[in-house]
Design an enzyme around this catalytic site. Structure first.
Site, PDB file in Angstrom:
ATOM      1  CD  GLU A  48      83.828  67.728  20.147  1.00  0.00           C
ATOM      2  OE1 GLU A  48      83.131  68.663  20.527  1.00  0.00           O
ATOM      3  OE2 GLU A  48      85.055  67.835  19.965  1.00  0.00           O
ATOM      4  CG  HIS A  81      68.840  55.121  44.883  1.00  0.00           C
ATOM      5  ND1 HIS A  81      68.102  54.431  45.811  1.00  0.00           N
ATOM      6  CD2 HIS A  81      70.128  54.733  45.070  1.00  0.00           C
ATOM      7  CE1 HIS A  81      68.918  53.681  46.543  1.00  0.00           C
ATOM      8  NE2 HIS A  81      70.154  53.838  46.114  1.00  0.00           N
ATOM      9  CE  LYS A 115      81.832  76.105  17.193  1.00  0.00           C
ATOM     10  NZ  LYS A 115      83.240  75.810  16.952  1.00  0.00           N
TER      11      LYS A 115
HETATM   12  O1  PA5 Z   1      87.783  69.085  20.803  1.00  0.00           O
HETATM   13  C1  PA5 Z   1      87.583  70.157  20.265  1.00  0.00           C
HETATM   14  O2  PA5 Z   1      88.307  70.557  19.341  1.00  0.00           O
HETATM   15  C2  PA5 Z   1      86.465  71.095  20.687  1.00  0.00           C
HETATM   16  O3  PA5 Z   1      85.624  70.541  21.609  1.00  0.00           O
HETATM   17  C3  PA5 Z   1      87.044  72.363  21.269  1.00  0.00           C
HETATM   18  O4  PA5 Z   1      87.835  72.048  22.379  1.00  0.00           O
HETATM   19  C4  PA5 Z   1      85.948  73.350  21.688  1.00  0.00           C
HETATM   20  O5  PA5 Z   1      85.058  73.554  20.642  1.00  0.00           O
HETATM   21  C5  PA5 Z   1      86.571  74.686  22.089  1.00  0.00           C
HETATM   22  O6  PA5 Z   1      87.291  75.231  21.021  1.00  0.00           O
HETATM   23  P1  PA5 Z   1      88.365  76.364  21.225  1.00  0.00           P
HETATM   24  O7  PA5 Z   1      89.434  75.856  22.133  1.00  0.00           O
HETATM   25  O8  PA5 Z   1      88.874  76.656  19.855  1.00  0.00           O
HETATM   26  O9  PA5 Z   1      87.656  77.549  21.837  1.00  0.00           O
END
Ligand code: PA5
Length: 447
Positions: A289, A310, A424
């Site tokens: 990310e 394996h 989303k």
């Molecule tokens: O790193 C990030 O910001 C995302 O991966 C969030 O952790 C994930 O989308 C979960 O979001 P939230 O904590 O708002 O539910």
């Protein structure tokens, strides 16, 4: 010894000149990070977290963990992405994968299950079945407080708690980790009177393991969160003060960028102990990310070895030459089992009699590193002394700091995640969420 980064086995693929040439870039990226002059500067709270964490909240976390350990046989942690992977990684690293299968006496605390990290009906139902009529508590974790996966799971478990304990009883068993003021979760926590813990504004989800997001579930498992923070503190000292050549985080960030520039666009994080599996999952999110944007980035992959030798071993040894490998090596597993002598020796294993199983594992690791290097896959090694709290604190901080530096070297903002929104938007449109009507018609036509 702490944590070391060794690139000896990658030297056939790297020249001293390349390393010298990239040194300044790494130092500049560190400067950008520490001075807060780069993109995403509003999300640098994690840099000083091992020192500047909220001490009052920290002791509240410990108290809540004690209460949960005492009054619950099952603890359900609801969250997704950065709101679950760090805690899951810590649980497996410190307490191992079979934690839930041990007896209550062996564990000393409740069984711990993670939920709301998928939208699987079957998985939710399985957790309900596992809880049965036993006492349980819930930690709902969401920074935004609006993420669909955990919100849906929370509705289910909140209702179960309310049916079992009544509204007030349920409220005393629900712990909400979220923003200090924004979001639907904060609103309902205030309304219902749940105990809340804060995810600081300047700490993004995937950098939040050392906040209440990770700390509460980790403390519930019985792990020592003081030692975890201490390890992170020690690694922070190295990351911000050490010269390039002695700085594991800077070297790792720099060398993986050299690899990418030479066409090695996949990094495989490898381990030789299943307890590291979820550290790799956490790492995948952290790097995926943070770096995978603007059509740039290394693809973060992971293997568990020797298991995957394996299955994927053939590809790593001999398939497309697009990858390098980073190994997490835990020097001392903390347990010893020996291969015993067998008079009949029908399995032909007596040549190993008296040897520790870990010795066999280490020979497998060394042999694999040499074989993969011979096959054209550069290998880096991150070494930890043991799989304990201090080592994990070091590892979390090392990877976070290197990620910030590496992202800046790559020329991206490592602290946003604009690409996560696309799915989303489509999901909300298909579900008929108010405000997405226009997109819905368009999507239905395409399906
Ligand atoms: O790193 C990030 O910001 C995302 O991966 C969030 O952790 C994930 O989308 C979960 O979001 P939230 O904590 O708002 O539910």
């Amino acid at each position: 010894m702490g944590l070391t980064f060794n690139y000896k086995q990658a030297t056939p693929f790297l020249s001293d000149t390349e390393i010298r040439n990239i040194e300044n870039e790494a130092l500049e990226a560190r400067e950008t990070l520490l001075k807060g002059t780069g993109e995403g500067r509003d999300f640098l709270g994690w840099v000083d977290l091992p020192l500047n964490y909220d001490k009052e909240e920290f002791s509240r976390i410990k108290k809540a963990a004690q209460k949960i350990r005492k009054e619950s046989e099952v603890f359900v942690v609801i969250g997704i992405g950065g709101s679950y992977l760090g805690a899951k990684a810590a649980l497996e690293f410190l307490k191992k994968g079979l934690y839930n299968n041990k007896t209550r006496d062996q564990r000393g605390g409740p069984e711990i299950y993670f939920c709301g990290n998928s939208i699987s009906t079957v998985y939710i139902k399985d957790i309900i079945d596992v809880i049965g009529d036993r006492d349980f508590s819930v930690n709902i974790i969401s920074k935004s407080g609006t993420t669909t996966e955990p919100a849906v799971a929370f509705r289910v478990f909140r209702k179960l708690l309310e049916q079992k304990y009544g509204k007030a009883g349920a409220a005393s068993r629900i712990y909400a980790t979220t923003d200090k003021e924004k979001g639907a979760l904060k609103k309902s926590a205030d309304k219902e009177g749940y105990e809340t813990f804060v995810i600081p504004d300047n700490v993004g989800g995937r950098f939040s393991v050392l906040t209440a997001v990770g700390l509460l579930p980790i403390a519930v498992s019985g792990a020592n969160i003081d030692k975890l923070m201490l390890g992170a503190q020690k690694q922070r000292d190295h990351a911000i003060n050490d010269d390039f050549k002695k700085n594991p985080a800077l070297l790792y960030a720099a060398l993986r960028n050299i690899m990418l520039r030479k066409g090695k666009s996949v990094e495989i994080l490898a381990n030789y102990d299943p307890c590291v599996h979820y550290v790799s999952e956490w790492w995948k999110q952290l790097y995926g990310e943070s770096e995978g944007k603007d059509h740039k980035g290394l693809f973060p992959a992971a293997v568990d070895l020797t298991t995957d030798l394996h299955s994927l071993g053939q590809f790593i040894q001999d398939g497309s030459r697009i990858m390098f490998e980073t190994i997490i090596d835990i020097k001392n597993p903390g347990e010893k089992i020996l291969v015993e002598k067998d008079e009949a020796n029908t399995d032909g294993l007596n040549y190993l009699q008296g040897e520790a199983i870990d010795y066999i594992n280490r020979c497998a690791m060394k042999g694999t590193i040499l074989a993969h290097t011979d096959g054209g896959v550069p290998n880096f090694v991150i070494k930890l002394e043991r799989a304990n709290e201090e080592a994990l604190g070091r590892l979390f901080y090392f990877f976070e700091f290197a990620c910030g530096v590496s992202g800046y070297m790559l020329g991206v903002n490592p602290f946003n995640q604009p690409g996560v929104e696309s799915y989303k938007k489509n999901m909300f449109a298909l579900l008929g969420k108010p405000g997405y009507e226009h997109e819905r018609d368009e999507l239905l036509e395409r399906l």
